[in-house]
Design a protein around this motif. Structure first.
Motif, PDB file in Angstrom:
ATOM      1  N   ARG A 281       0.828  -1.212   0.000  1.00  0.00           N
ATOM      2  CA  ARG A 281       0.000   0.000   0.000  1.00  0.00           C
ATOM      3  C   ARG A 281       0.859   1.257   0.000  1.00  0.00           C
ATOM      4  O   ARG A 281       1.921   1.305   0.613  1.00  0.00           O
ATOM      5  N   LEU A 282       0.357   2.261  -0.660  1.00  0.00           N
ATOM      6  CA  LEU A 282       0.986   3.568  -0.661  1.00  0.00           C
ATOM      7  C   LEU A 282       0.943   4.110   0.771  1.00  0.00           C
ATOM      8  O   LEU A 282       0.049   3.765   1.545  1.00  0.00           O
ATOM      9  N   GLN A 283       1.921   4.920   1.143  1.00  0.00           N
ATOM     10  CA  GLN A 283       1.916   5.532   2.466  1.00  0.00           C
ATOM     11  C   GLN A 283       2.045   7.045   2.300  1.00  0.00           C
ATOM     12  O   GLN A 283       2.681   7.526   1.365  1.00  0.00           O
ATOM     13  N   PHE A 284       1.402   7.769   3.221  1.00  0.00           N
ATOM     14  CA  PHE A 284       1.376   9.228   3.173  1.00  0.00           C
ATOM     15  C   PHE A 284       1.979   9.793   4.446  1.00  0.00           C
ATOM     16  O   PHE A 284       1.732   9.279   5.524  1.00  0.00           O
ATOM     17  N   TYR A 285       2.758  10.871   4.295  1.00  0.00           N
ATOM     18  CA  TYR A 285       3.303  11.560   5.452  1.00  0.00           C
ATOM     19  C   TYR A 285       2.466  12.816   5.671  1.00  0.00           C
ATOM     20  O   TYR A 285       2.307  13.648   4.778  1.00  0.00           O
ATOM     21  N   GLY A 286       1.900  12.936   6.865  1.00  0.00           N
ATOM     22  CA  GLY A 286       1.089  14.097   7.162  1.00  0.00           C
ATOM     23  C   GLY A 286       0.429  13.985   8.514  1.00  0.00           C
ATOM     24  O   GLY A 286       0.859  13.196   9.363  1.00  0.00           O
ATOM     25  N   VAL A 287      -0.611  14.762   8.704  1.00  0.00           N
ATOM     26  CA  VAL A 287      -1.329  14.795   9.982  1.00  0.00           C
ATOM     27  C   VAL A 287      -2.748  14.280   9.781  1.00  0.00           C
ATOM     28  O   VAL A 287      -3.381  14.553   8.766  1.00  0.00           O
ATOM     29  N   ALA A 288      -3.231  13.530  10.766  1.00  0.00           N
ATOM     30  CA  ALA A 288      -4.610  13.045  10.738  1.00  0.00           C
ATOM     31  C   ALA A 288      -5.483  14.044  11.485  1.00  0.00           C
ATOM     32  O   ALA A 288      -5.121  14.502  12.566  1.00  0.00           O
TER      33      ALA A 288
ATOM     34  N   VAL B   9      -5.560  15.759   0.498  1.00  0.00           N
ATOM     35  CA  VAL B   9      -6.459  15.079   1.427  1.00  0.00           C
ATOM     36  C   VAL B   9      -6.443  13.609   1.054  1.00  0.00           C
ATOM     37  O   VAL B   9      -6.841  13.228  -0.040  1.00  0.00           O
ATOM     38  N   GLU B  10      -5.944  12.788   1.963  1.00  0.00           N
ATOM     39  CA  GLU B  10      -5.879  11.343   1.760  1.00  0.00           C
ATOM     40  C   GLU B  10      -6.625  10.669   2.900  1.00  0.00           C
ATOM     41  O   GLU B  10      -7.221  11.340   3.731  1.00  0.00           O
ATOM     42  N   ALA B  11      -6.576   9.352   2.941  1.00  0.00           N
ATOM     43  CA  ALA B  11      -7.305   8.630   3.982  1.00  0.00           C
ATOM     44  C   ALA B  11      -6.490   7.453   4.492  1.00  0.00           C
ATOM     45  O   ALA B  11      -5.718   6.841   3.749  1.00  0.00           O
ATOM     46  N   THR B  12      -6.678   7.154   5.770  1.00  0.00           N
ATOM     47  CA  THR B  12      -6.088   5.980   6.395  1.00  0.00           C
ATOM     48  C   THR B  12      -7.207   5.252   7.130  1.00  0.00           C
ATOM     49  O   THR B  12      -8.282   5.808   7.339  1.00  0.00           O
ATOM     50  N   SER B  13      -6.952   4.013   7.510  1.00  0.00           N
ATOM     51  CA  SER B  13      -7.980   3.226   8.196  1.00  0.00           C
ATOM     52  C   SER B  13      -8.143   3.672   9.642  1.00  0.00           C
ATOM     53  O   SER B  13      -7.166   3.972  10.330  1.00  0.00           O
TER      54      SER B  13
ATOM     55  N   VAL C 182     -10.160   7.779   8.044  1.00  0.00           N
ATOM     56  CA  VAL C 182      -9.833   9.020   8.750  1.00  0.00           C
ATOM     57  C   VAL C 182      -9.035   9.885   7.779  1.00  0.00           C
ATOM     58  O   VAL C 182      -8.194   9.372   7.028  1.00  0.00           O
ATOM     59  N   VAL C 183      -9.280  11.177   7.794  1.00  0.00           N
ATOM     60  CA  VAL C 183      -8.596  12.104   6.892  1.00  0.00           C
ATOM     61  C   VAL C 183      -7.148  12.321   7.310  1.00  0.00           C
ATOM     62  O   VAL C 183      -6.853  12.519   8.489  1.00  0.00           O
ATOM     63  N   VAL C 184      -6.259  12.293   6.315  1.00  0.00           N
ATOM     64  CA  VAL C 184      -4.853  12.643   6.502  1.00  0.00           C
ATOM     65  C   VAL C 184      -4.553  13.815   5.571  1.00  0.00           C
ATOM     66  O   VAL C 184      -4.828  13.737   4.371  1.00  0.00           O
ATOM     67  N   LEU C 185      -4.042  14.893   6.137  1.00  0.00           N
ATOM     68  CA  LEU C 185      -3.556  16.005   5.322  1.00  0.00           C
ATOM     69  C   LEU C 185      -2.109  15.671   4.996  1.00  0.00           C
ATOM     70  O   LEU C 185      -1.220  15.809   5.838  1.00  0.00           O
ATOM     71  N   ALA C 186      -1.891  15.173   3.791  1.00  0.00           N
ATOM     72  CA  ALA C 186      -0.593  14.629   3.403  1.00  0.00           C
ATOM     73  C   ALA C 186       0.272  15.663   2.693  1.00  0.00           C
ATOM     74  O   ALA C 186      -0.206  16.410   1.841  1.00  0.00           O
TER      75      ALA C 186
END
Length: 160
Positions: free
Chosen positions: A41-48, A93-97, A114-118
């Protein structure tokens, strides 16, 4: 006519190398997540952040003229304001479980995300364009969250 008009005769061409270089903030030092080679899976660096937080932030930073704004408009506005304030051009705007242990104060969206600001992802093009540490620190201050790597909510097949 083989000659330039008289007003152009005093112009000269400049060497691009003689111009002062544009100063850019250095990219943040950011090691890739340790399992990046094993995780499909792709991974994003940011804040939830929660959906509620985004709506409230959008509302707090919108000039209200007595009209009620829908949730999507408020969320879009919040991201737009954060992008402008932090100067992170590729804020996404991305998403994580959702996990209740990781997110004790955040309610998931209807789909369990859950929203991740990546600010970047593990994709090479995104990673090499990551912002400066100063910009990411400002995003962390504005959201009150610590940035980290998040695993994408969507399976790899989503992108095919």
């Amino acid at each position: 006519m083989d000659t330039l008009p008289k007003q152009f005769s005093s112009m000269s061409m400049s060497d691009a190398a003689s111009r002062a270089p544009v100063r850019r903030s250095p990219r943040m030092t950011l090691p890739l997540p340790p399992d990046v080679d094993r995780n499909p899976r792709l991974q994003f660096y940011g804040v939830a952040v929660s959906e509620e937080w985004l709506r409230k932030y959008g509302e707090d930073h919108m000039i209200l003229d007595g009209q009620k704004r829908n949730d999507l408009t408020l969320i879009f506005h919040a991201v737009n304001v954060l992008q402008r304030l932090t100067k992170i051009q590729d804020l996404a705007v991305e998403a994580t479980s959702y996990d209740p242990v990781t997110f004790p104060d955040i309610s998931p969206w209807d789909d369990g995300s859950v929203v991740v600001l990546a600010v970047c992802s593990t994709e090479w093009e995104s990673y090499k364009c990551r912002p400066s540490q100063r910009k990411v620190d400002k995003l962390a201050r504005l959201t009150g969250q610590t940035p980290k790597w998040w695993v994408d909510f969507n399976p790899p097949s989503y992108y095919m």
